[in-house]
Enzyme design. Structure first.
Site, short mmCIF file in Angstrom:
data_model
loop_
_atom_site.label_atom_id
_atom_site.label_comp_id
_atom_site.label_asym_id
_atom_site.label_seq_id
_atom_site.Cartn_x
_atom_site.Cartn_y
_atom_site.Cartn_z
N ASP A 45 32.62 -25.42 26.13
CA ASP A 45 32.19 -24.08 26.51
C ASP A 45 32.57 -23.07 25.42
O ASP A 45 31.84 -22.11 25.17
CB ASP A 45 32.83 -23.66 27.84
N GLY A 46 33.72 -23.30 24.82
CA GLY A 46 34.19 -22.43 23.74
C GLY A 46 33.18 -22.40 22.59
O GLY A 46 32.93 -21.35 22.00
N GLU A 122 33.85 -12.74 29.51
CA GLU A 122 34.60 -11.58 29.99
C GLU A 122 35.07 -10.66 28.87
O GLU A 122 35.00 -11.01 27.69
CB GLU A 122 35.84 -12.02 30.80
N ARG A 147 48.14 0.73 36.88
CA ARG A 147 49.30 0.47 36.03
C ARG A 147 49.60 -1.02 36.07
O ARG A 147 49.63 -1.61 37.16
CB ARG A 147 50.54 1.22 36.54
N ASP A 149 49.53 -4.90 33.42
CA ASP A 149 49.23 -5.51 32.11
C ASP A 149 47.85 -5.14 31.61
O ASP A 149 47.63 -5.00 30.41
CB ASP A 149 49.32 -7.04 32.22
N ALA A 161 36.42 -18.95 34.20
CA ALA A 161 37.29 -18.99 33.02
C ALA A 161 38.54 -18.13 33.26
O ALA A 161 39.22 -18.30 34.26
CB ALA A 161 36.50 -18.55 31.79
N LYS A 164 39.32 -16.62 36.70
CA LYS A 164 39.86 -17.49 37.76
C LYS A 164 41.38 -17.61 37.62
O LYS A 164 42.10 -17.59 38.63
CB LYS A 164 39.20 -18.88 37.69
N ALA A 184 48.39 -8.43 36.62
CA ALA A 184 49.75 -8.04 36.99
C ALA A 184 49.91 -6.54 37.26
O ALA A 184 50.57 -5.83 36.50
CB ALA A 184 50.75 -8.50 35.92
P1 NAP Z 1 38.91 -22.03 24.51
O1 NAP Z 1 39.79 -23.13 24.17
O2 NAP Z 1 37.55 -21.97 23.92
O3 NAP Z 1 38.76 -21.95 26.09
C1 NAP Z 1 39.85 -22.13 26.95
C2 NAP Z 1 39.41 -23.02 28.10
O4 NAP Z 1 38.49 -22.30 28.92
C3 NAP Z 1 38.68 -24.28 27.63
O5 NAP Z 1 39.10 -25.36 28.42
C4 NAP Z 1 37.23 -23.93 27.86
O6 NAP Z 1 36.41 -25.05 28.08
C5 NAP Z 1 37.34 -23.11 29.13
N1 NAP Z 1 36.19 -22.24 29.40
C6 NAP Z 1 35.52 -21.41 28.55
N2 NAP Z 1 34.54 -20.77 29.21
C7 NAP Z 1 34.59 -21.21 30.49
C8 NAP Z 1 33.83 -20.92 31.65
N3 NAP Z 1 32.84 -20.02 31.64
N4 NAP Z 1 34.17 -21.55 32.82
C9 NAP Z 1 35.18 -22.43 32.86
N5 NAP Z 1 35.93 -22.75 31.79
C10 NAP Z 1 35.64 -22.14 30.63
O7 NAP Z 1 39.72 -20.68 24.26
P2 NAP Z 1 39.43 -19.28 23.61
O8 NAP Z 1 38.54 -19.38 22.43
O9 NAP Z 1 40.75 -18.65 23.47
O10 NAP Z 1 38.66 -18.43 24.75
C11 NAP Z 1 37.47 -18.77 25.32
C12 NAP Z 1 37.56 -18.48 26.78
O11 NAP Z 1 38.70 -19.10 27.31
C13 NAP Z 1 37.73 -17.00 27.11
O12 NAP Z 1 36.49 -16.37 27.23
C14 NAP Z 1 38.51 -17.05 28.40
O13 NAP Z 1 37.66 -16.98 29.53
C15 NAP Z 1 39.16 -18.40 28.42
N6 NAP Z 1 40.61 -18.23 28.40
C16 NAP Z 1 41.28 -18.47 29.53
C17 NAP Z 1 42.64 -18.25 29.60
C18 NAP Z 1 43.34 -18.52 30.88
O14 NAP Z 1 42.72 -19.08 31.77
N7 NAP Z 1 44.59 -18.11 30.99
C19 NAP Z 1 43.32 -17.79 28.48
C20 NAP Z 1 42.61 -17.56 27.32
C21 NAP Z 1 41.22 -17.78 27.30
P3 NAP Z 1 35.99 -26.06 26.88
O15 NAP Z 1 37.16 -26.97 26.71
O16 NAP Z 1 34.77 -26.74 27.41
O17 NAP Z 1 35.73 -25.26 25.64
MN MN Z 2 37.40 -25.28 23.78
#
Ligand code: NAP
Ligand code: MN
Length: 269
Positions: A45-46, A122, A147, A149, A161, A164, A184
């Site tokens: 997805d990334g 997002e 107020r 994060d 992503a 959730k 938060a």
């Molecule tokens: P990334 O490694 O590309 O993504 C982090 C994880 O989120 C990977 O497992 C990715 O799946 C999954 N993901 C991405 N879009 C998704 C969607 N629409 N539904 C479900 N899972 C999804 O990390 P990144 O480049 O930092 O950021 C890409 C996205 O990751 C951001 O847009 C954000 O939504 C999410 N993210 C989540 C958190 C968290 O949950 N705490 C923190 C940072 C970022 P794949 O392995 O298939 O790529």
């Molecule tokens: Mn990824």
């Protein structure tokens, strides 16, 4: 039919890309990375987020296809061993597509300059260290003073992503709208915000005005929205559903709720 390929850098995605390019030569499809009709993303997805970022100025005519080299993704339907089936579907393409809503960001700075961005997953506004204080307006009416994060605005497909992880609801992407989730929040007798995620429809917009932006971070999917803090201040960011949706070439259908089950629960009887 003109095809562009965006792949993740791991050996498997590179192998699938090479195989795809070899097979492409035996079809009526051509490679065009500048003005494609179809953008194929190979990875996760990334990787699709990266592909979207690259071609987001061509959303009026581009459709996307995702091949996953790892686990099933939310934007990736095809598996790495299905390249021939996919090429066959592309050759017999009749323009079928499925669209999902995107998030529009209008960012305004203290000098009056404005910038527009579009997110597939997002956008989050937070502070690096200090507590963020931001006034929240819904349809230009003051709603609350937040107020904590930060705040996260997510698309329906982005709801699985980051949204959730921060307690937002998983949202059916057939609903056109977006979701605002608190990161938060600080809630006590002095400071109060709603405390639950809210889902807004196509006609609505949310504006965030931070009190002190010297420490703020604004993201748009994988990107950090950059501004020169010494020269301008971030005065506000407005979120709404983007005018243009993202379109995926639809050759077969994986139910959204099957993906949610596969990704987060599994072991279905
Ligand atoms: P990334 O490694 O590309 O993504 C982090 C994880 O989120 C990977 O497992 C990715 O799946 C999954 N993901 C991405 N879009 C998704 C969607 N629409 N539904 C479900 N899972 C999804 O990390 P990144 O480049 O930092 O950021 C890409 C996205 O990751 C951001 O847009 C954000 O939504 C999410 N993210 C989540 C958190 C968290 O949950 N705490 C923190 C940072 C970022 P794949 O392995 O298939 O790529
Ligand atoms: Mn990824």
């Amino acid at each position: 039919m003109k095809i562009a390929i965006v792949n993740y850098g791991d050996p498997e995605a590179v192998r699938v890309r090479k195989m795809m390019l070899n097979r492409l030569a035996k079809t009526s499809l051509v490679c065009d990375h500048k003005h494609p009709d179809i953008v194929i993303s190979i990875g996760g997805d990334g990787t699709l987020l990266t592909a979207f970022n690259k071609y987001q100025d061509q959303l009026d005519h581009v459709r996307f296809v995702g091949i996953h080299t790892g686990h099933l993704g939310f934007y990736t339907d095809w598996r790495n061993f299905e390249v021939d089936d996919l090429l066959d579907s592309l050759e017999h393409d009749s323009g079928q597509s499925v669209s999902y809503p995107l998030l529009s960001l209008d960012v305004t700075y203290s000098d009056g300059q404005a910038q527009h961005y579009v997110a597939l997953n997002e956008s989050a506004l937070r502070q690096k260290t200090k507590t963020m204080v931001s006034d929240v307006y819904i349809n230009d009416r003051f709603f609350e003073s937040f107020r904590g994060d930060g705040l996260c605005a997510s698309t329906p497909t982005g709801s699985t992503a980051y949204n959730k992880s921060v307690g937002g609801a998983v949202m059916d992407p057939k609903i056109s709208g977006f979701q605002l989730t608190e990161l938060a929040s600080l809630n006590n007798r002095v400071y109060r915000s709603l405390g639950s995620p809210i889902i807004l429809g196509t006609e609505s917009q949310v504006t965030l005005r931070v009190h002190d932006d010297s420490d703020s971070l604004l993201t748009c999917d994988r990107q950090l929205v950059q501004w020169d803090v010494n020269q301008h201040h971030l005065s506000e960011v407005t979120y709404r559903v983007a005018d243009q949706p993202i379109r995926f070439a639809k050759y077969r259908h994986t139910s959204f709720w099957d993906r949610v089950h596969e990704s987060f629960i599994g072991g279905r009887k």
